[in-house]
Design a protein around this motif. Structure first.
Motif, PDB file in Angstrom:
ATOM      1  N   GLU A  48      -7.539 -10.006   1.083  1.00 59.99           N
ATOM      2  CA  GLU A  48      -8.661  -8.715   1.045  1.00 59.99           C
ATOM      3  C   GLU A  48      -7.929  -7.268   0.681  1.00 59.99           C
ATOM      4  O   GLU A  48      -8.554  -7.239  -0.301  1.00 59.99           O
ATOM      5  CB  GLU A  48      -9.084  -9.071   1.998  1.00 59.99           C
ATOM      6  N   ALA A  49      -7.045  -7.537   2.556  1.00 59.81           N
ATOM      7  CA  ALA A  49      -6.870  -6.063   1.718  1.00 59.81           C
ATOM      8  C   ALA A  49      -5.966  -5.169   0.362  1.00 59.81           C
ATOM      9  O   ALA A  49      -6.373  -4.862   0.477  1.00 59.81           O
ATOM     10  CB  ALA A  49      -5.318  -5.885   3.050  1.00 59.81           C
ATOM     11  N   ARG A  50      -5.424  -6.484   0.211  1.00 58.25           N
ATOM     12  CA  ARG A  50      -4.779  -6.104  -1.191  1.00 58.25           C
ATOM     13  C   ARG A  50      -5.422  -5.928  -2.188  1.00 58.25           C
ATOM     14  O   ARG A  50      -5.123  -5.298  -2.835  1.00 58.25           O
ATOM     15  CB  ARG A  50      -3.143  -6.653  -1.441  1.00 58.25           C
ATOM     16  N   ALA A  51      -6.356  -6.636  -2.495  1.00 61.73           N
ATOM     17  CA  ALA A  51      -7.333  -6.663  -2.969  1.00 61.73           C
ATOM     18  C   ALA A  51      -7.614  -5.469  -3.454  1.00 61.73           C
ATOM     19  O   ALA A  51      -8.172  -5.004  -5.075  1.00 61.73           O
ATOM     20  CB  ALA A  51      -8.145  -7.651  -3.197  1.00 61.73           C
ATOM     21  N   ARG A  52      -8.208  -4.510  -1.999  1.00 58.45           N
ATOM     22  CA  ARG A  52      -9.183  -3.399  -2.317  1.00 58.45           C
ATOM     23  C   ARG A  52      -8.334  -2.169  -2.964  1.00 58.45           C
ATOM     24  O   ARG A  52      -9.119  -1.797  -3.294  1.00 58.45           O
ATOM     25  CB  ARG A  52      -9.559  -3.823  -0.646  1.00 58.45           C
ATOM     26  N   MET A  53      -6.644  -3.064  -2.937  1.00 61.03           N
ATOM     27  CA  MET A  53      -6.181  -1.942  -3.111  1.00 61.03           C
ATOM     28  C   MET A  53      -5.867  -1.805  -4.660  1.00 61.03           C
ATOM     29  O   MET A  53      -5.960  -0.285  -5.363  1.00 61.03           O
ATOM     30  CB  MET A  53      -4.749  -1.718  -2.809  1.00 61.03           C
ATOM     31  N   GLY A  54      -7.052  -2.930  -5.414  1.00 64.44           N
ATOM     32  CA  GLY A  54      -6.864  -2.729  -6.696  1.00 64.44           C
ATOM     33  C   GLY A  54      -5.747  -2.300  -7.503  1.00 64.44           C
ATOM     34  O   GLY A  54      -4.176  -2.966  -6.589  1.00 64.44           O
ATOM     35  N   ASN A  55      -5.689  -2.364  -8.897  1.00 66.90           N
ATOM     36  CA  ASN A  55      -4.383  -1.887  -9.592  1.00 66.90           C
ATOM     37  C   ASN A  55      -3.549  -1.028  -9.301  1.00 66.90           C
ATOM     38  O   ASN A  55      -2.665  -0.602  -9.088  1.00 66.90           O
ATOM     39  CB  ASN A  55      -4.636  -1.650 -11.055  1.00 66.90           C
ATOM     40  N   GLY A  56      -4.197  -0.009  -8.459  1.00 66.90           N
ATOM     41  CA  GLY A  56      -2.928   1.858  -8.158  1.00 66.90           C
ATOM     42  C   GLY A  56      -2.623   1.046  -6.926  1.00 66.90           C
ATOM     43  O   GLY A  56      -1.179   1.815  -6.374  1.00 66.90           O
ATOM     44  N   GLY A  57      -2.653   0.042  -5.936  1.00 63.35           N
ATOM     45  CA  GLY A  57      -1.682  -0.439  -5.322  1.00 63.35           C
ATOM     46  C   GLY A  57      -0.759  -1.141  -5.626  1.00 63.35           C
ATOM     47  O   GLY A  57       0.087  -1.339  -4.204  1.00 63.35           O
ATOM     48  N   LYS A  58      -0.565  -1.169  -7.115  1.00 67.21           N
ATOM     49  CA  LYS A  58       1.024  -2.007  -7.239  1.00 67.21           C
ATOM     50  C   LYS A  58       1.742  -1.130  -6.975  1.00 67.21           C
ATOM     51  O   LYS A  58       2.707  -1.069  -6.379  1.00 67.21           O
ATOM     52  CB  LYS A  58       0.831  -2.366  -8.739  1.00 67.21           C
ATOM     53  N   ALA A  59       1.438   1.205  -7.704  1.00 69.57           N
ATOM     54  CA  ALA A  59       2.210   1.571  -7.462  1.00 69.57           C
ATOM     55  C   ALA A  59       2.054   2.195  -5.886  1.00 69.57           C
ATOM     56  O   ALA A  59       3.845   2.472  -5.608  1.00 69.57           O
ATOM     57  CB  ALA A  59       1.783   3.007  -7.742  1.00 69.57           C
ATOM     58  N   VAL A  60       1.244   2.038  -5.334  1.00 67.74           N
ATOM     59  CA  VAL A  60       2.099   2.206  -3.616  1.00 67.74           C
ATOM     60  C   VAL A  60       2.793   1.453  -3.422  1.00 67.74           C
ATOM     61  O   VAL A  60       4.035   1.514  -2.442  1.00 67.74           O
ATOM     62  CB  VAL A  60       0.231   2.074  -2.902  1.00 67.74           C
ATOM     63  N   LEU A  61       2.110   0.087  -2.890  1.00 64.32           N
ATOM     64  CA  LEU A  61       3.439  -0.910  -3.099  1.00 64.32           C
ATOM     65  C   LEU A  61       4.568  -0.758  -3.094  1.00 64.32           C
ATOM     66  O   LEU A  61       6.052  -1.344  -3.346  1.00 64.32           O
ATOM     67  CB  LEU A  61       2.522  -2.317  -3.160  1.00 64.32           C
ATOM     68  N   GLY A  62       4.976  -0.499  -4.951  1.00 65.45           N
ATOM     69  CA  GLY A  62       5.821  -0.383  -5.323  1.00 65.45           C
ATOM     70  C   GLY A  62       6.740   1.178  -4.911  1.00 65.45           C
ATOM     71  O   GLY A  62       8.076   0.798  -4.525  1.00 65.45           O
ATOM     72  N   ALA A  63       6.006   1.848  -4.831  1.00 59.68           N
ATOM     73  CA  ALA A  63       7.212   3.099  -3.856  1.00 59.68           C
ATOM     74  C   ALA A  63       7.038   2.465  -2.791  1.00 59.68           C
ATOM     75  O   ALA A  63       8.728   3.258  -1.748  1.00 59.68           O
ATOM     76  CB  ALA A  63       6.186   4.325  -3.920  1.00 59.68           C
TER      77      ALA A  63
END
Length: 181
Positions: free
Chosen positions: A23-38
């Motif tokens: 749920e937390a990951r889903a709330r991050m949306g597509n921008g979350g991929k960049a954050v998690l990548g960083a």
């Protein structure tokens, strides 16, 4: 050692978030991929800096023949990684070829490095890969096998693995590590 541990925590946290807190990951949306990548990149940098900067504390002294086993396992690890992208025949038998490649890589490095930093780094990444397989299998118990592919893909995976092993060994030599024995 703290940088290695921080790197492992960042790496593991970024990779486990999807499985442990969907749920937390889903709330991050597509921008979350960049954050998690960083976060993942920062984790890798911490692991590298920590590993290169720590004083060596030897726990055991691996025998010289382990170098040959390591090199063989490294070839297998790079083959498995290449096979996962090309969907070769082995991917019809091994559900998680990339994670199996990481586990093979980690075990290979544990065989030839008997120091505390290596046990922490490679053992930590081995534990992450094992945990990842468990979490994925629990979340997605059904496995759909890949369809058969032409033999040319198998050849590409083997050749790619050989080339990458050669490049990685040259980089190791440049860094002062002699992987050839």
């Amino acid at each position: 050692m703290l940088l290695i541990i921080l790197g492992l925590v960042l790496w593991t946290g970024a990779h486990f978030l999807k499985r442990l807190a969907p749920e937390a990951r889903a709330r991050m949306g597509n921008g979350g991929k960049a954050v998690l990548g960083a976060v993942t990149i920062v984790g890798v940098v911490c692991m590298i800096l920590g590993y290169r900067g720590v004083d060596q504390v030897d726990l055991w002294y691996p025998p010289a023949f382990m170098i040959h086993i390591n090199n063989t396992l490294m070839l297998l690890a790079f083959y498995l990684y290449a096979a996962s992208g090309l969907k070769t025949a082995i991917t019809r038998k091994i559900r998680h070829p990339q994670l199996t490649a990481v586990k093979t890589w980690a075990v290979a490095h544990l065989l030839v490095n008997g120091d505390l930093a290596s046990v922490l780094l490679f053992g930590g990444l081995l534990a992450w890969a094992v945990g990842s397989v468990i979490l994925i299998n629990r979340a997605e118990p059904q496995w759909t096998k890949n369809p058969p592919v032409p033999a040319s893909k198998e050849v590409m995976a083997v050749v790619g693995a050989l080339v990458v092993v050669g490049i990685v060994m040259m980089i190791h030599n440049w860094l002062g590590v002699q992987p050839w024995g």
